[in-house]
Scaffold this active site. Sequence first.
Site, PDB file in Angstrom:
ATOM      1  N   TYR A   1       1.039   0.456 -14.006  1.00 24.15           N
ATOM      2  CA  TYR A   1       1.114   0.238 -12.563  1.00 24.15           C
ATOM      3  C   TYR A   1      -0.267   0.290 -11.907  1.00 24.15           C
ATOM      4  O   TYR A   1      -0.473  -0.315 -10.863  1.00 24.15           O
ATOM      5  CB  TYR A   1       1.983   1.317 -11.910  1.00 24.15           C
ATOM      6  CG  TYR A   1       3.469   1.049 -11.963  1.00 24.15           C
ATOM      7  CD1 TYR A   1       4.124   0.832 -13.160  1.00 24.15           C
ATOM      8  CD2 TYR A   1       4.218   1.041 -10.788  1.00 24.15           C
ATOM      9  CE1 TYR A   1       5.494   0.625 -13.195  1.00 24.15           C
ATOM     10  CE2 TYR A   1       5.586   0.836 -10.812  1.00 24.15           C
ATOM     11  CZ  TYR A   1       6.213   0.625 -12.012  1.00 24.15           C
ATOM     12  OH  TYR A   1       7.568   0.416 -12.025  1.00 24.15           O
TER      13      TYR A   1
ATOM     14  N   ASP B   1      16.710   3.580 -13.933  1.00 24.55           N
ATOM     15  CA  ASP B   1      17.776   2.672 -13.468  1.00 24.55           C
ATOM     16  C   ASP B   1      18.961   2.720 -14.435  1.00 24.55           C
ATOM     17  O   ASP B   1      20.125   2.715 -14.016  1.00 24.55           O
ATOM     18  CB  ASP B   1      17.269   1.224 -13.373  1.00 24.55           C
ATOM     19  CG  ASP B   1      16.715   0.881 -11.990  1.00 24.55           C
ATOM     20  OD1 ASP B   1      16.061   1.750 -11.391  1.00 24.55           O
ATOM     21  OD2 ASP B   1      16.929  -0.260 -11.522  1.00 24.55           O
TER      22      ASP B   1
ATOM     23  N   ASP C   1      12.745   2.064 -26.980  1.00 22.01           N
ATOM     24  CA  ASP C   1      13.881   1.156 -27.225  1.00 22.01           C
ATOM     25  C   ASP C   1      15.087   1.945 -27.734  1.00 22.01           C
ATOM     26  O   ASP C   1      16.226   1.746 -27.296  1.00 22.01           O
ATOM     27  CB  ASP C   1      13.497   0.010 -28.174  1.00 22.01           C
ATOM     28  CG  ASP C   1      12.739   0.459 -29.413  1.00 22.01           C
ATOM     29  OD1 ASP C   1      12.361   1.647 -29.510  1.00 22.01           O
ATOM     30  OD2 ASP C   1      12.518  -0.396 -30.299  1.00 22.01           O
TER      31      ASP C   1
ATOM     32  N   ASP D   1      10.465   4.158 -15.115  1.00 20.21           N
ATOM     33  CA  ASP D   1      11.075   3.282 -14.104  1.00 20.21           C
ATOM     34  C   ASP D   1      12.322   2.627 -14.686  1.00 20.21           C
ATOM     35  O   ASP D   1      13.398   2.632 -14.068  1.00 20.21           O
ATOM     36  CB  ASP D   1      10.048   2.214 -13.682  1.00 20.21           C
ATOM     37  CG  ASP D   1      10.631   1.219 -12.694  1.00 20.21           C
ATOM     38  OD1 ASP D   1      11.295   1.664 -11.740  1.00 20.21           O
ATOM     39  OD2 ASP D   1      10.439   0.008 -12.882  1.00 20.21           O
TER      40      ASP D   1
ATOM     41  N   LYS E   1       6.174   4.532 -27.219  1.00 21.69           N
ATOM     42  CA  LYS E   1       6.254   3.382 -28.128  1.00 21.69           C
ATOM     43  C   LYS E   1       5.084   3.524 -29.109  1.00 21.69           C
ATOM     44  O   LYS E   1       4.225   2.644 -29.228  1.00 21.69           O
ATOM     45  CB  LYS E   1       6.193   2.084 -27.298  1.00 21.69           C
ATOM     46  CG  LYS E   1       6.488   0.816 -28.093  1.00 21.69           C
ATOM     47  CD  LYS E   1       7.929   0.661 -28.523  1.00 21.69           C
ATOM     48  CE  LYS E   1       8.090  -0.572 -29.401  1.00 21.69           C
ATOM     49  NZ  LYS E   1       9.450  -0.673 -29.993  1.00 21.69           N
TER      50      LYS E   1
HETATM   51  C1  IPM Z   1      11.137   2.892  -8.261  1.00 20.94           C
HETATM   52  C2  IPM Z   1      10.928   1.471  -7.785  1.00 20.94           C
HETATM   53  C3  IPM Z   1       9.438   1.217  -7.560  1.00 20.94           C
HETATM   54  C4  IPM Z   1       8.744   1.435  -8.892  1.00 20.94           C
HETATM   55  C5  IPM Z   1       9.094  -0.155  -6.953  1.00 20.94           C
HETATM   56  C6  IPM Z   1       9.816  -0.399  -5.664  1.00 20.94           C
HETATM   57  C7  IPM Z   1       7.606  -0.321  -6.773  1.00 20.94           C
HETATM   58  O1  IPM Z   1      11.479   0.579  -8.698  1.00 20.94           O
HETATM   59  O2  IPM Z   1      10.721   3.812  -7.539  1.00 20.94           O
HETATM   60  O3  IPM Z   1      11.713   3.079  -9.321  1.00 20.94           O
HETATM   61  O4  IPM Z   1       8.681   0.510  -9.716  1.00 20.94           O
HETATM   62  O5  IPM Z   1       8.243   2.533  -9.118  1.00 20.94           O
HETATM   63 MG    MG Z   2      12.589   1.516 -10.246  1.00 20.86          MG
END
Ligand code: IPM
Ligand code: MG
Length: 358
Positions: free
Chosen positions: A141, A249, A221, A245, A189
């Site tokens: 990032y 999710d 993975d 990240d 990884k």
């Molecule tokens: C998160 C989001 C952010 C990230 C985006 C919106 C920049 O996906 O906080 O997980 O990738 O960190």
């Molecule tokens: Mg995210």
Amino acid sequence: MKARISLLPGDGVGPEVTAAAAQTIGAVARRFGHSFELRTFPVGGAAVRESGVPLPHTTLDACRNSDAVLLGAVGDPAFDTHPPGKRPEAALLTLRRELGVYANLRPARIYRGLEAAGPLKPDLLAGVDLLIVRELTGGLYYGTPRGLDADGSAAHNTMRYSRDEVRRIAVRAFEHARGRRRRVTSVDKANVLETSRLWRAVVSEIAAGYPDVSLDHMYVDNCAMQLVREPARFDVIVTENMFGDILSDEAGAVVGSLGLLPSASLGDGPGLFEPVHGSAPDLAGRDVANPIGAIASAAMLLRYGIALPDEADALDHAIDECVAAGVGTPDINGRMTCSQVASAIAERVHAISSISVP
Ligand code: IPM
Ligand code: MG
């Protein structure tokens, strides 16, 4: 106590879930006799529309001078073609870097009553209670050089980690593990990436100082697979920025909805608290977004941002009890609006805390 909290609603469903979280913070303040000063500042696409930049100086200064920051979400498809520095996301990345919040805590646990809400079989979910400790201010990032070649024919990013960056996030992970089930899984990884080999070596060094905590290493993975195959095996997962990240999710789907997940981003100054979900433009403005991720982020703000653990417990219990009683938005098979969920939880805060408040 008095505390200054900056609210950054942002884009999409951000304003709705931030208002919901602010309502519950207000309920906590009233019930426990605290005086919180909540002030709202523009961020993300909303700030670009207002002033041309995603993170105005006034917003950044306010965050630096507050005790904690609560953010809704940033992201707006209208700005998809803007250069990187003018995109809503730039605000969040700059804010994280400027506040130095390198440790991102993303807890994911199964709420009572939601065992059947998500796509996984309910019998896989008993005991799911994990904490992703995501490194937040390094890696791909932020690494340089980065860029798109002038002729558009190629692009590049850089993954870079220093020993110190790995050391400090590993320490956070082991410290949290001590307050939990004392198991750390470090995700990397290392079969391919040098940064991961460094990561693995440094995490192992730190582990030596925590003989009471077990450590295992897992490739990312494989971790992605194990998270849906056997999520209850995980306690603390520590990993670099982008892996964290992605895995967080996935953890949202495991526990039923991404809308449930809160986060705390911590460094040495004010903490930044935000739900894991994004701006969800398709849901915006309809009062249907799940505010629980934002409200649970407010609980993390009380706990880690302004050191009020009893108040945080009261808010977390209120969420638990409401969810168990069927309070919820459609993403978790509920029938309520975002604001109805917030009101139900705020009312519950009063009922619960009256037992414990002297
Ligand atoms: C998160 C989001 C952010 C990230 C985006 C919106 C920049 O996906 O906080 O997980 O990738 O960190
Ligand atoms: Mg995210």
